[in-house]
Design a protein around this motif. Structure first.
Motif, short mmCIF file in Angstrom:
data_model
loop_
_atom_site.label_atom_id
_atom_site.label_comp_id
_atom_site.label_asym_id
_atom_site.label_seq_id
_atom_site.Cartn_x
_atom_site.Cartn_y
_atom_site.Cartn_z
N MET A 1 68.53 -79.05 -25.92
CA MET A 1 67.72 -78.29 -26.86
C MET A 1 66.36 -77.94 -26.25
SD MET A 1 66.74 -79.05 -30.84
CE MET A 1 65.12 -79.73 -30.66
N LYS A 2 65.81 -78.88 -25.50
CA LYS A 2 64.51 -78.64 -24.89
C LYS A 2 64.55 -77.45 -23.93
CE LYS A 2 62.83 -83.40 -25.33
NZ LYS A 2 62.42 -84.64 -24.63
N VAL A 3 65.68 -77.32 -23.22
CA VAL A 3 65.84 -76.19 -22.30
C VAL A 3 65.85 -74.89 -23.09
CG1 VAL A 3 67.41 -75.09 -20.66
CG2 VAL A 3 67.09 -77.57 -20.60
N ALA A 4 66.56 -74.87 -24.22
CA ALA A 4 66.64 -73.67 -25.04
C ALA A 4 65.28 -73.30 -25.63
CB ALA A 4 67.66 -73.88 -26.16
N LEU A 5 64.52 -74.30 -26.04
CA LEU A 5 63.20 -74.04 -26.62
C LEU A 5 62.23 -73.49 -25.57
CD1 LEU A 5 62.71 -77.17 -28.92
CD2 LEU A 5 63.21 -74.83 -29.63
N ALA A 6 62.40 -73.95 -24.34
CA ALA A 6 61.49 -73.51 -23.27
C ALA A 6 61.84 -72.13 -22.72
CB ALA A 6 61.52 -74.54 -22.13
N ASN A 7 63.04 -71.65 -23.01
CA ASN A 7 63.48 -70.37 -22.46
C ASN A 7 63.05 -69.24 -23.40
OD1 ASN A 7 64.88 -68.11 -21.54
ND2 ASN A 7 66.68 -69.31 -20.93
N PRO A 8 62.14 -68.36 -22.98
CA PRO A 8 61.65 -67.29 -23.85
C PRO A 8 62.71 -66.25 -24.21
CG PRO A 8 60.86 -66.99 -21.60
CD PRO A 8 61.52 -68.33 -21.64
N GLU A 9 63.81 -66.23 -23.46
CA GLU A 9 64.87 -65.26 -23.75
C GLU A 9 65.81 -65.74 -24.85
OE1 GLU A 9 66.88 -64.12 -20.22
OE2 GLU A 9 65.07 -63.37 -19.23
N ILE A 10 65.65 -67.00 -25.24
CA ILE A 10 66.51 -67.55 -26.31
C ILE A 10 65.73 -67.53 -27.61
CG2 ILE A 10 67.67 -69.62 -27.16
CD1 ILE A 10 68.36 -70.31 -24.27
N ASP A 11 66.27 -66.84 -28.62
CA ASP A 11 65.58 -66.71 -29.91
C ASP A 11 66.13 -67.65 -30.98
OD1 ASP A 11 63.94 -64.61 -29.00
OD2 ASP A 11 65.64 -63.22 -29.22
N GLY A 12 67.32 -68.15 -30.78
CA GLY A 12 67.92 -69.05 -31.76
C GLY A 12 68.93 -69.96 -31.10
N ILE A 13 69.29 -71.03 -31.80
CA ILE A 13 70.17 -72.07 -31.23
C ILE A 13 71.32 -72.32 -32.20
CG2 ILE A 13 70.31 -74.48 -30.48
CD1 ILE A 13 67.24 -74.29 -29.95
N VAL A 14 72.52 -72.43 -31.64
CA VAL A 14 73.68 -72.82 -32.44
C VAL A 14 74.10 -74.22 -32.02
CG1 VAL A 14 76.14 -72.40 -32.85
CG2 VAL A 14 74.53 -70.48 -32.85
N LEU A 15 74.26 -75.11 -33.03
CA LEU A 15 74.71 -76.48 -32.78
C LEU A 15 76.19 -76.55 -33.12
CD1 LEU A 15 74.10 -79.45 -32.10
CD2 LEU A 15 73.50 -79.78 -34.51
N GLN A 16 77.02 -76.76 -32.11
CA GLN A 16 78.46 -76.85 -32.34
C GLN A 16 78.99 -78.16 -31.78
OE1 GLN A 16 79.85 -73.84 -28.89
NE2 GLN A 16 81.52 -75.06 -29.72
N CYS A 17 80.20 -78.56 -32.22
CA CYS A 17 80.86 -79.76 -31.72
C CYS A 17 82.24 -79.40 -31.22
CB CYS A 17 80.98 -80.81 -32.82
SG CYS A 17 79.41 -81.50 -33.38
N LEU A 18 82.68 -80.06 -30.18
CA LEU A 18 84.04 -79.89 -29.69
C LEU A 18 84.94 -80.90 -30.39
CD1 LEU A 18 83.28 -79.53 -25.87
CD2 LEU A 18 83.62 -77.70 -27.55
N GLY A 19 86.25 -80.71 -30.31
CA GLY A 19 87.17 -81.65 -30.91
C GLY A 19 87.66 -81.20 -32.27
N LYS A 20 88.13 -82.18 -33.08
CA LYS A 20 88.77 -81.87 -34.36
C LYS A 20 87.80 -81.78 -35.52
CE LYS A 20 93.16 -84.04 -33.02
NZ LYS A 20 94.15 -85.10 -33.36
N THR A 21 86.55 -82.19 -35.32
CA THR A 21 85.61 -82.20 -36.44
C THR A 21 84.17 -82.16 -35.95
OG1 THR A 21 84.94 -83.41 -38.45
CG2 THR A 21 85.53 -84.74 -36.55
N PHE A 22 83.28 -81.76 -36.85
CA PHE A 22 81.86 -81.92 -36.59
C PHE A 22 81.57 -83.42 -36.63
CE2 PHE A 22 77.30 -81.58 -37.72
CZ PHE A 22 76.90 -80.57 -36.85
N ILE A 23 80.34 -83.81 -36.38
CA ILE A 23 79.99 -85.23 -36.37
C ILE A 23 80.38 -85.87 -37.71
CG2 ILE A 23 78.11 -86.90 -36.07
CD1 ILE A 23 76.54 -84.51 -34.75
#
Length: 656
Positions: A1-23
């Protein structure tokens, strides 16, 4: 997330999970251990304080800390069918990473209270979930969440969940008091639901960070409580009860598709519904067309009530009834995979039924008895396939109660046993494998519990005093009210079938007197209590007079008996008998006994079961009280279990 926040070209973040379910929540095994980085509250704080919008892509079961993670994001997109929940209360806890502060800021406070204090999982499309997600999609979850994030990234400023106001909706300030009163009854004796109410109310009255701090204090207090330890024990005990020994793991259960039930009474009908509800075709067998019509009508009426209460649809009812076939002919059972006998509690009747089944059923068919007390090994002698015979003891009402005692006989094969355990899981039952003895585990112990209630009636306690004492202690119902409801004659007749029945003339004497006086319980409007036309019970002077007269006849002094004494007598009788059951290897571990009592007899979950409860108060103290009962009464049944004596002297516990 810190990388995404520091990158000026990224305006928003999507939090996804792999596998059969979210957390889906935290690992319960880690509770009470030193926290391992990253610490969840710290991670969620970073999400909440992100200057860029974060959108969570939800699917599967989003529970506990996983749901708190989702709530800490600015937006939520969910796949159709997603379920969310904060189930911590089921473990004697409250959410500990902001759930009580975040949820009432995204959905109405009454919905938040109900969701948190019930611990239920709800579908994201349900009315109660209104406001929790910003968008529901039927496919392409990640792609559509990214599209949503691109849209909201254009909106400024980003408003974090902690900055939102609590959504009171139409609820009034009195909603908190109302729920406290409701939970005092619904979750009697439990700390966590009341702490959850306090914490949710803090969301309304305190700044977010202060509310968060108080929530953490409540969480830690609950986590250290005996209540939470008991409920966590119950959780793991139920998981352990259905585990096969390592030696059996490679055995494949038999494929069971077609079920037959012998007996269409209340119990047989309930068992049939348990299978119909899960899509199994059922053949219902009775001795006469009249009994068969009464039984099928009873099942139909129960389903109609479920439709009226909107628990199932008319279509679902119709499908289930079409899967049921009714017959009086045993020859119709030639191709079934499992037969469960639920006939009258008579050894002669059951042996005759099993002789017939052995003659008509294919060789691989499993033959099970739903008997509550009788010797299944003796029943199995009526067949040429004892390895295919076992007990499947359902609890009434069978289509509602989750417990299933699976009774393994000496000759029951491992394949038969594993097939029954697997089937129990398929129909949503919590099973516990037990050995063969009169009454198995649950009813053998319940006899001791009822025995003491009967003795106390002759010693001066009234039915209402005994029942109220046990309800106040945490039991769902008192033993005498239960006996009246089920029919006092049922247990009376079952005792006649017990080859080892106590010769003590006062053993269940009060219950015997009721039956002999024609007082059978609710069905005759007189039992331990009397009942009016509406079924409302009250103390009956006539019954009290019988107890007093009989006490005088046998020289038993009547006296005032304290509530604490009643509770100790009944619960310690359970514990002592449970220890004897462990000695005899009827139950393989103490936690199995707890599972049976938690799910079959209304034992309070926040006490963990009778054996865990004994551990919490100390086996030395339990032993001391049992020894006193033995010395005062001189009754053989109060002789302390050698296992209890051994563990108490060694400073050990029943639980591992």
């Amino acid at each position: 997330m810190k990388v995404a926040l520091a990158n000026p070209e990224i305006d928003g973040i999507v939090l996804q999970c792999l596998g059969k379910t979210f957390i889906a929540g935290a690992d319960i095994l880690e509770f009470g251990k030193p926290p391992q980085p990253p610490h969840l509250p710290s991670v969620l704080s970073e999400l909440q304080n992100s200057p860029k919008p974060i959108v969570a892509a939800l699917f599967g079961t989003v529970l506990g800390g996983g749901f708190e993670t989702a709530l800490s994001c600015h937006y939520r997109v969910a796949l159709t069918g997603t379920k969310v929940g904060l189930p911590e209360v089921n473990l004697g806890l409250i959410p500990g990473a902001g759930g009580t502060q975040l949820l009432p800021r995204v959905c109405e406070v009454e919905s938040a209270i109900e969701l948190i204090t019930s611990g239920k999982h709800i579908d994201i499309a349900s009315p109660q979930a209104k406001g929790i997600v910003d968008k529901i999609v039927s496919d392409d979850l990640v792609l559509k969440t990214i599209e949503f994030a691109q849209q909201v990234a254009l909106k400024q400023p980003v408003i974090a969940t902690p900055l939102l106001n609590v959504k009171m909706g139409e609820a009034e300030d009195t909603i908190f008091a109302q729920y406290r009163a409701k939970l005092a009854k619904r979750a009697r004796g439990q700390q966590a639901p009341q702490s959850a109410i306090d914490s949710i109310e803090n969301a309304l009255n305190l700044p977010f960070n202060q509310g968060l701090k108080k929530e953490r204090e409540y969480f830690l207090s609950c986590r250290e409580s005996t209540e939470s330890a008991a409920m966590r024990h119950a959780f793991f005990a139920e998981k352990a009860a259905v585990k096969y020994p390592a030696t059996l793991n490679k055995i494949e259960p038999l494929h069971i598709e077609q079920i037959a039930i012998i007996g269409a009474g209340t119990m047989g009908g309930g068992i049939a519904m348990s299978f119909l509800d899960r899509g199994y075709p059922v053949i219902l067998v009775e001795t006469s067309e009249e009994n068969l019509a009464r039984g099928t009508s009873g099942i139909t009426e129960r389903y109609k009530k479920m439709v009226l209460s909107k628990r199932i649809s008319q279509e679902q009812m119709d499908i289930r009834l079409k899967m049921m076939k009714a017959t009086c002919c045993y020859d119709d059972l030639h191709d079934v995979d499992l037969v469960i006998e639920a006939a009258f509690e008579s050894m002669e009747v059951k042996r005759e039924i099993f002789r017939k089944l052995d003659a008509v059923c294919k060789p691989q068919t499993i033959l099970a008895s739903n008997t509550s007390y009788l010797d299944i090994e003796e029943i199995a002698e009526s067949t040429a396939r004892p390895e295919k015979v076992l007990g499947m003891h359902f609890f009434s009402p069978a289509n509602i109660m989750k417990l299933l005692e699976i009774v393994r006989c000496k000759e029951t094969s491992e394949t038969t046993l594993i097939s029954a355990v697997a089937l129990a899981k398929h129909i949503g039952k919590i099973s516990s494998v037990v050995g063969m003895c009169y009454g198995f585990v649950g009813n053998r112990m319940y006899s001791c519990y009822g025995r003491e209630a009967n003795s106390l009636l002759l010693e001066g306690a009234t039915p209402s005093q005994i029942d109220q004492a046990m309800v106040d202690w945490g039991m769902a119902m008192g033993p005498l009210a239960v006996n009246d409801m089920s029919g006092i004659d049922i247990a009376y007749n079952a005792r006649k079938e017990n080859p080892n029945l106590s010769k003590n003339p006062l053993y269940f004497h009060a219950a015997n007197l009721m039956v002999e006086a024609g007082r059978l319980g609710q069905k005759t409007q007189k039992g331990f209590y009397q009942y009016d036309e509406a079924g409302v019970k009250s103390e009956d002077p006539a019954a009290l007079a019988i107890f007093q007269q009989e006490a005088k006849l046998h020289g038993i002094p009547q006296q005032e008996i304290s509530q604490a004494h009643i509770q100790e007598r009944l619960i310690y009788a359970l514990i002592n008998e449970g220890a004897k059951i462990l000695e005899e290897s009827i139950a393989k571990q103490a936690s199995d006994i707890d599972v049976i009592w938690l799910n079959g007899y209304g034992f309070p979950r926040y006490r963990g079961g009778p054996m865990f409860y004994a551990d919490t108060i100390g086996l030395d103290k339990v032993l001391e009280s049992i020894q006193q009962f033995y010395q005062v009464t001189g009754k053989e049944w109060w002789k302390p279990s050698p296992l209890l004596v051994e563990l108490a002297h060694a400073g050990k516990r029943f639980s591992n």
